[in-house]
Design an enzyme around this catalytic site. Structure first.
Site, mmCIF file in Angstrom:
data_model
loop_
_atom_site.group_PDB
_atom_site.id
_atom_site.type_symbol
_atom_site.label_atom_id
_atom_site.label_comp_id
_atom_site.label_asym_id
_atom_site.label_seq_id
_atom_site.Cartn_x
_atom_site.Cartn_y
_atom_site.Cartn_z
ATOM 1 N N CYS A 130 110.994 64.734 30.989
ATOM 2 C CA CYS A 130 111.214 65.534 32.176
ATOM 3 C C CYS A 130 112.464 66.366 31.872
ATOM 4 O O CYS A 130 112.616 67.596 31.920
ATOM 5 C CB CYS A 130 111.378 64.859 33.520
ATOM 6 N N HIS A 245 116.397 67.914 38.080
ATOM 7 C CA HIS A 245 117.445 67.602 37.078
ATOM 8 C C HIS A 245 117.991 68.826 36.661
ATOM 9 O O HIS A 245 117.336 69.868 36.551
ATOM 10 C CB HIS A 245 116.580 67.175 35.849
HETATM 11 P P1 NAP Z 1 106.553 54.871 40.595
HETATM 12 O O1 NAP Z 1 107.011 56.157 41.852
HETATM 13 O O2 NAP Z 1 107.406 53.849 40.497
HETATM 14 O O3 NAP Z 1 105.181 54.968 40.584
HETATM 15 C C1 NAP Z 1 104.358 53.822 39.784
HETATM 16 C C2 NAP Z 1 103.113 54.110 40.069
HETATM 17 O O4 NAP Z 1 102.370 53.099 38.996
HETATM 18 C C3 NAP Z 1 102.523 53.641 41.375
HETATM 19 O O5 NAP Z 1 101.439 54.436 41.695
HETATM 20 C C4 NAP Z 1 102.323 52.142 40.782
HETATM 21 O O6 NAP Z 1 101.244 51.495 42.010
HETATM 22 C C5 NAP Z 1 101.575 52.300 39.767
HETATM 23 N N1 NAP Z 1 101.767 50.934 38.957
HETATM 24 C C6 NAP Z 1 102.713 50.148 38.897
HETATM 25 N N2 NAP Z 1 102.243 49.259 38.275
HETATM 26 C C7 NAP Z 1 100.776 49.038 38.003
HETATM 27 C C8 NAP Z 1 99.824 48.248 37.420
HETATM 28 N N3 NAP Z 1 100.111 46.915 37.189
HETATM 29 N N4 NAP Z 1 98.582 48.816 37.661
HETATM 30 C C9 NAP Z 1 98.209 49.998 38.071
HETATM 31 N N5 NAP Z 1 99.080 50.744 38.502
HETATM 32 C C10 NAP Z 1 100.470 50.348 38.460
HETATM 33 O O7 NAP Z 1 106.956 55.594 39.283
HETATM 34 P P2 NAP Z 1 106.748 57.647 38.776
HETATM 35 O O8 NAP Z 1 108.347 58.092 39.106
HETATM 36 O O9 NAP Z 1 105.835 58.131 39.791
HETATM 37 O O10 NAP Z 1 106.547 57.318 37.403
HETATM 38 C C11 NAP Z 1 105.440 57.027 36.799
HETATM 39 C C12 NAP Z 1 105.405 57.707 35.499
HETATM 40 O O11 NAP Z 1 105.764 58.969 35.382
HETATM 41 C C13 NAP Z 1 106.228 56.733 34.738
HETATM 42 O O12 NAP Z 1 105.958 56.561 33.317
HETATM 43 C C14 NAP Z 1 107.672 57.765 34.613
HETATM 44 O O13 NAP Z 1 108.206 57.540 33.168
HETATM 45 C C15 NAP Z 1 106.815 59.086 34.151
HETATM 46 N N6 NAP Z 1 107.749 60.263 34.697
HETATM 47 C C16 NAP Z 1 108.509 59.991 36.090
HETATM 48 C C17 NAP Z 1 108.947 61.292 36.530
HETATM 49 C C18 NAP Z 1 109.873 61.312 37.760
HETATM 50 O O14 NAP Z 1 110.559 62.325 37.874
HETATM 51 N N7 NAP Z 1 109.812 60.239 38.510
HETATM 52 C C19 NAP Z 1 109.096 62.296 35.613
HETATM 53 C C20 NAP Z 1 108.564 62.402 34.407
HETATM 54 C C21 NAP Z 1 107.721 61.130 34.070
HETATM 55 P P3 NAP Z 1 101.615 50.674 43.125
HETATM 56 O O15 NAP Z 1 101.888 51.501 44.114
HETATM 57 O O16 NAP Z 1 100.338 50.110 43.333
HETATM 58 O O17 NAP Z 1 102.508 49.884 42.735
#
Ligand code: NAP
Length: 336
Positions: A130, A245
């Site tokens: 990001c 950011h």
């Molecule tokens: P998050 O809010 O913690 O959400 C994580 C997601 O993954 C939830 O839907 C969760 O489902 C699911 N998950 C976790 N364990 C799982 C499993 N064992 N099987 C299936 N689903 C599972 O995280 P996020 O911020 O959205 O980030 C997600 C991804 O995007 C990461 O790879 C992160 O590096 C990337 N990313 C994030 C951002 C950001 O600004 N946040 C920016 C760029 C990239 P449950 O709700 O059921 O736990």
């Protein structure tokens, strides 16, 4: 309008997943069917899309039958395990994690910068880091205008939502405890107190003293800009901001840059907006609040650098959940 697709979102209940739903709806993406996937904890919950409640299912190897495009945002371990199943089922995977970004044969794409690369995929397309996306949105027009970028020195100011939904929970819990004069709750996300503080560590440290996050700008920047000699020295800092950011960037180019040509290049570029007038009262420049919930990355404080030759210094802000993740992924899906 192209043929409506069957989409799946793996990680639909997360911060990025929720934003993907919003982007698909707002951009009127042609969706025939939407499969929402998350962990077993979320199976049975419903999420709203275009006025309908869709039941979330547990992500399983067989979840991708009939899926055309699978958007992954559930962390790199999940991507490594399940993306091959999605590809085998015939889907194109657009992955938000770092699992495949540097793999040969996996395009790493910011549509406004190197959209054509997406079409060279073998089933997986990676969404860049990001902070790298936000930086390159401002840097790319300058890279094109001034004969190529050679060196970058940057410091980031990264919002807590970049750590997922739990980052926000930790900032709020600490802020409330401090305001109430209570003891801090146990730290779960950050190595130090994040409320009323800044932390010069995002992700783990590597042998060269930089963090993994910092080296992403270096390696991913090279791949996205097709600039194999680019060198980036980055310090990534977590700040107590909910969302968006900011990055302070000094970039050195092959050709002598001028401020006028730089302003013109940024103003002409899609997805970037110049917000830069220090003669205004109050002075005009973007802050994270200005970028939040918006599609564009905002640029201000553009000036000649005093230290490096042929260099510019600027400030860029972008909503990292949106352009840094969900929107960028949906734009890649649109390219397909
Ligand atoms: P998050 O809010 O913690 O959400 C994580 C997601 O993954 C939830 O839907 C969760 O489902 C699911 N998950 C976790 N364990 C799982 C499993 N064992 N099987 C299936 N689903 C599972 O995280 P996020 O911020 O959205 O980030 C997600 C991804 O995007 C990461 O790879 C992160 O590096 C990337 N990313 C994030 C951002 C950001 O600004 N946040 C920016 C760029 C990239 P449950 O709700 O059921 O736990």
């Amino acid at each position: 309008m192209s043929e409506p697709r069957h989409l799946a979102i793996a990680g639909a209940t997360g911060a990025v997943g929720a934003e993907m739903l919003l982007c698909l709806e707002q951009r009127n993406f042609p969706v025939r069917e939407l499969t929402l996937l998350a962990s077993a904890r979320s199976a049975g919950k419903t999420l709203r899309f275009r006025g309908k409640e869709i039941v979330v299912k547990e992500l399983r190897p067989e979840s991708f039958a009939g899926v055309d495009i699978a958007l992954f945002s559930a962390g790199s371990g999940i991507s490594k395990e399940f993306a091959p199943h999605a590809v085998e089922a015939g889907a194109v995977v657009i992955d938000n994690s770092s699992a495949f970004r540097m793999d040969e044969g996996v395009p790493l794409v910011v549509p406004e910068v190197n959209g054509a690369d997406a079409l060279q995929n073998r089933g997986i397309i990676a969404n860049p880091n990001c902070t790298t996306i936000v930086t390159l949105m401002a840097l790319n027009p300058l890279h094109r205008a001034f004969g190529g970028v050679k060196k970058i020195i940057a410091s980031s100011y990264q919002a807590v939502s970049g750590s997922g939904a739990q980052g926000i929970v930790e900032l709020e819990a600490q802020s409330k405890a401090i305001a109430a004069g209570e003891a801090l709750p146990e730290k779960r996300v950050y190595p130090r107190q994040i409320a009323f503080n800044v932390i010069p560590q995002v992700d783990v440290f590597l042998d060269n003293g930089y963090t993994k996050e910092e080296m992403k700008m270096h390696f991913e920047g090279r791949k996205i800009l097709h600039a194999p000699d680019l060198v980036a020295s980055v310090t990534c800092v977590r700040v107590p901001v909910y969302r968006s950011h900011a990055v302070a960037v000094t970039a050195q180019f092959a050709d002598e840059p001028s401020i006028e040509a730089a302003r013109e290049a940024i103003e002409a570029a899609p997805g970037v907006h110049l917000m830069d007038d220090i003669s205004a009262a109050p002075a005009l420049y973007p802050t994270p609040l200005d970028a939040t919930d918006g599609d564009d990355c905002l640029v201000g404080r553009l000036r000649r650098d005093l230290v490096l030759e042929k260099a510019l210094t600027f400030w860029v802000v972008g909503d990292q959940v949106r352009k840094g993740a969900a929107l960028n992924a949906v734009q890649i899906a649109e390219l397909l």
